[in-house]
Design a protein around this motif. Structure first.
Motif: not given
Length: 324
Positions: A199, A201, A267, A269-270, A317
């Motif tokens: 991940c 961000d 939260e 992003k992957t 996300q």
């Protein structure tokens, strides 16, 4: 990018769109999600969308009811996930789960039994809408109260929130039925972190606006009078915040109090993790966050996911909330 198919509410295929500029989805476990799609003005979808008010967009397993159209330099379609349909129907009744159970209107107070009652009462008149039983999961008891005209969406959202499960309305084309069902996620063995390079961000947020460590609930005495019972906070003085609690028993009130926790949301992003394969809505995953001197290692629930598809870019996300 997968094609997007468009149907009317009677499951008739009206158009398949290939020339997509962008397509964005936000899905939630127990809320209404969103959909936005941009196509060229010359697309054959434009006359179909402008002629047909009632449309459903389907991209793989993602589905949305079209709620808006915009024509400018591009054609834009806006939609809400099929859970939105529940907001179009309501129950003009005053009831609570305890009184329903006492009267024999429901045989149990678990979330699935209560949701079946709500769906049948609010949408039972629709021939192509059905409640789909989940025989693989167990759902805890809930206390639901309606004080008048309440939407089906609000009632089932409350129910799923108390039970810690998800719900969805499915536009089932093969069966030609709209289906409502509850679902539970699974526990993932993956550890999601920037250190594990799956991940990036990461944004970590804490919010205590809904937090209360104590409160009061109303209890009927044997004489029929109302008694206010306090569930005292472990804190004192200026920190002993209190609120009104739902329920007529201490167990019901404590369950409501448990929902008034500090909200912790992550939260990210992957990278190398795919929604629907490696994780899904209502799943629990272990996340590690390190920001400066702050570090956190928690188990979180996947409450939502953002998905975007463009001609030169695609990503996802997940939204992770609620310490488990």
């Amino acid at each position: 990018m997968e094609d997007v198919r468009f149907y009317d509410y009677e499951f008739n295929l009206l158009h398949i769109e290939h020339d997509i500029i962008s397509c964005n989805w936000t899905l939630y476990e127990k809320e209404v999600g969103s959909f936005e799609m941009h196509v060229p003005l010359a697309s054959g979808l434009v006359p179909v969308a402008m002629k047909n008010r009632y449309l459903v967009a389907v991209q793989g397993r993602k589905q949305a009811i079209i709620t808006g159209r915009q024509l400018g330099t591009e054609a834009v379609l806006y939609g809400r996930t099929c859970n939105w349909l529940l907001s179009r129907f309501c129950l003009p009744e005053v009831f609570d789960t305890d009184s329903l159970y006492t009267a024999g209107s429901i045989g149990a107070k678990d979330a699935q039994t209560v949701c079946r009652y709500i769906i049948n009462r609010g949408m039972g008149q629709i021939d192509c809408f059905a409640f789909e039983e989940n025989t693989e999961s167990t759902f805890g008891e809930v206390y639901i109260e309606s004080k008048g005209i309440t939407s089906v969406l609000d009632l089932v959202s409350d129910c799923a929130g108390q039970a810690g499960c998800g719900y969805e309305v499915i536009f089932d084309v093969p069966k030609k039925q709209w289906l409502f069902r509850l679902f539970t996620g699974r526990r993932s063995d993956s550890v999601v972190s920037e250190a594990n390079r799956n991940c990036y961000d990461i944004v970590y947020t804490e919010d205590l606006q809904s937090y209360f460590p104590g409160g009061y609930y109303e209890k009927k005495t044997e004489s029929g009078e109302t008694e206010f019972v306090q569930l005292a906070s472990d804190l004192c003085g200026i920190y002993a915040w209190e609120t009104g609690l739902r329920g007529e028993t201490e167990a019901e009130a404590r369950k409501d109090l448990d929902s008034h926790m500090i909200e912790r949301q992550t939260e990210l992003k992957t990278k190398g993790l795919l929604f629907g394969h490696d994780y899904g809505l209502n799943d629990t995953v272990r996340t590690q966050v390190k920001k400066g001197d702050f570090s956190s290692d928690m188990t979180r629930r996947v409450t939502g996911v953002h998905l975007w598809y463009e001609k030169d870019d695609a990503g996802e996300q997940p939204i992770l909330k609620t310490e488990v």
